[in-house]
Design an enzyme around this catalytic site. Structure first.
Site, PDB file in Angstrom:
ATOM      1  CD  GLU A 200      -8.040   5.922  -0.870  1.00  0.00           C
ATOM      2  OE1 GLU A 200      -7.024   5.899  -1.580  1.00  0.00           O
ATOM      3  OE2 GLU A 200      -8.021   5.911   0.381  1.00  0.00           O
TER       4      GLU A 200
ATOM      5  CG  HIS B 111      -8.269  -3.300  -2.298  1.00  0.00           C
ATOM      6  ND1 HIS B 111      -9.162  -2.561  -3.033  1.00  0.00           N
ATOM      7  CD2 HIS B 111      -8.054  -2.601  -1.166  1.00  0.00           C
ATOM      8  CE1 HIS B 111      -9.459  -1.456  -2.377  1.00  0.00           C
ATOM      9  NE2 HIS B 111      -8.821  -1.456  -1.242  1.00  0.00           N
TER      10      HIS B 111
ATOM     11  CG  ASP C 148      -2.031   0.997   1.130  1.00  0.00           C
ATOM     12  OD1 ASP C 148      -3.194   0.578   1.158  1.00  0.00           O
ATOM     13  OD2 ASP C 148      -1.748   2.219   1.009  1.00  0.00           O
ATOM     14  CB  ILE C 149       1.102   4.075  -2.386  1.00  0.00           C
ATOM     15  CG1 ILE C 149       2.245   4.924  -2.902  1.00  0.00           C
ATOM     16  CG2 ILE C 149      -0.159   4.888  -2.251  1.00  0.00           C
ATOM     17  CD1 ILE C 149       3.412   4.132  -3.406  1.00  0.00           C
TER      18      ILE C 149
ATOM     19  CG  HIS D 247      -6.459  -2.928   3.287  1.00  0.00           C
ATOM     20  ND1 HIS D 247      -5.724  -1.778   3.064  1.00  0.00           N
ATOM     21  CD2 HIS D 247      -7.675  -2.688   2.743  1.00  0.00           C
ATOM     22  CE1 HIS D 247      -6.460  -0.894   2.411  1.00  0.00           C
ATOM     23  NE2 HIS D 247      -7.657  -1.422   2.202  1.00  0.00           N
TER      24      HIS D 247
HETATM   25  P1  AMP Z   1      -9.819   1.340   0.260  1.00  0.00           P
HETATM   26  O1  AMP Z   1     -10.380   1.333  -1.137  1.00  0.00           O
HETATM   27  O2  AMP Z   1     -10.632   2.163   1.202  1.00  0.00           O
HETATM   28  O3  AMP Z   1      -9.583  -0.061   0.793  1.00  0.00           O
HETATM   29  O4  AMP Z   1      -8.383   2.039   0.199  1.00  0.00           O
HETATM   30  C1  AMP Z   1      -7.575   1.943  -0.941  1.00  0.00           C
HETATM   31  C2  AMP Z   1      -6.138   1.742  -0.515  1.00  0.00           C
HETATM   32  O5  AMP Z   1      -5.343   1.714  -1.689  1.00  0.00           O
HETATM   33  C3  AMP Z   1      -5.578   2.848   0.386  1.00  0.00           C
HETATM   34  O6  AMP Z   1      -5.003   2.263   1.554  1.00  0.00           O
HETATM   35  C4  AMP Z   1      -4.525   3.528  -0.493  1.00  0.00           C
HETATM   36  O7  AMP Z   1      -3.409   3.980   0.235  1.00  0.00           O
HETATM   37  C5  AMP Z   1      -4.156   2.426  -1.461  1.00  0.00           C
HETATM   38  N1  AMP Z   1      -3.688   2.906  -2.754  1.00  0.00           N
HETATM   39  C6  AMP Z   1      -4.283   3.826  -3.560  1.00  0.00           C
HETATM   40  N2  AMP Z   1      -3.574   4.016  -4.670  1.00  0.00           N
HETATM   41  C7  AMP Z   1      -2.487   3.197  -4.576  1.00  0.00           C
HETATM   42  C8  AMP Z   1      -1.355   2.938  -5.416  1.00  0.00           C
HETATM   43  N3  AMP Z   1      -1.208   3.566  -6.571  1.00  0.00           N
HETATM   44  N4  AMP Z   1      -0.432   2.048  -4.980  1.00  0.00           N
HETATM   45  C9  AMP Z   1      -0.586   1.406  -3.809  1.00  0.00           C
HETATM   46  N5  AMP Z   1      -1.629   1.600  -2.979  1.00  0.00           N
HETATM   47  C10 AMP Z   1      -2.558   2.492  -3.356  1.00  0.00           C
END
Ligand code: AMP
Length: 132
Positions: free
Chosen positions: A87, A92, A28-29, A94
């Protein structure tokens, strides 16, 4: 195409820790703990619980292997798992290394994660995954 599909296609960079023909795992970025990893299906589905029965089972087995790699690469008590998806509209999981319950707090972010340390963490988990 979602941002995660673009990552999987190699159009956008990622700290990849593992991949097979159906799933992709990367850091996760914006990690909430060092080693915070996302597991995504290559097939685009928005809502996690819309993934079909067979694929969701396979995804859990892949995530389990990634979690084992995280646990051996990152000092922690256990690896926690969460599904949010508020988001990014590409399902996905975590995976988060935990020392305490508070480590699973999504409001807490690692402060200014440096690319060097992200790379180091990524390589450690990838090596553990490849060792099996
Ligand atoms: P959620 O959809 O609420 O589970 O959150 C999306 C997750 O994806 C967040 O923790 C972000 O930090 C992560 N995220 C978003 N864009 C990227 C990326 N380009 N590379 C890695 N992680 C990402």
């Amino acid at each position: 195409m979602t941002i995660f599909s673009r990552i999987i296609a190699g159009e956008l960079p990622s700290y990849k820790v593992a991949e097979d023909d159906k799933f992709y795992a990367f850091l996760d970025i914006n990690p909430i703990a060092w080693g915070h990893t996302l597991v995504v299906p290559k097939q685009e589905v928005d809502y996690f619980f819309d993934i079909d029965d067979r694929q969701i089972g396979e995804m859990m087995i892949f995530a389990k292997k990634v979690a084992e790699a995280i646990k051996s690469a990152i000092p922690c008590q256990k690896v926690g798992m969460a599904v949010l998806g508020l988001e990014v509209p590409h399902a996905h999981i975590h995976l988060v290394p935990l020392k305490t319950e508070g480590d699973m707090d999504f409001k807490h972010k690692v402060k200014d994660p440096s690319p060097e340390k992200m790379k180091e963490v990524c390589e450690k988990i990838a090596a553990a995954f490849n060792k099996g």
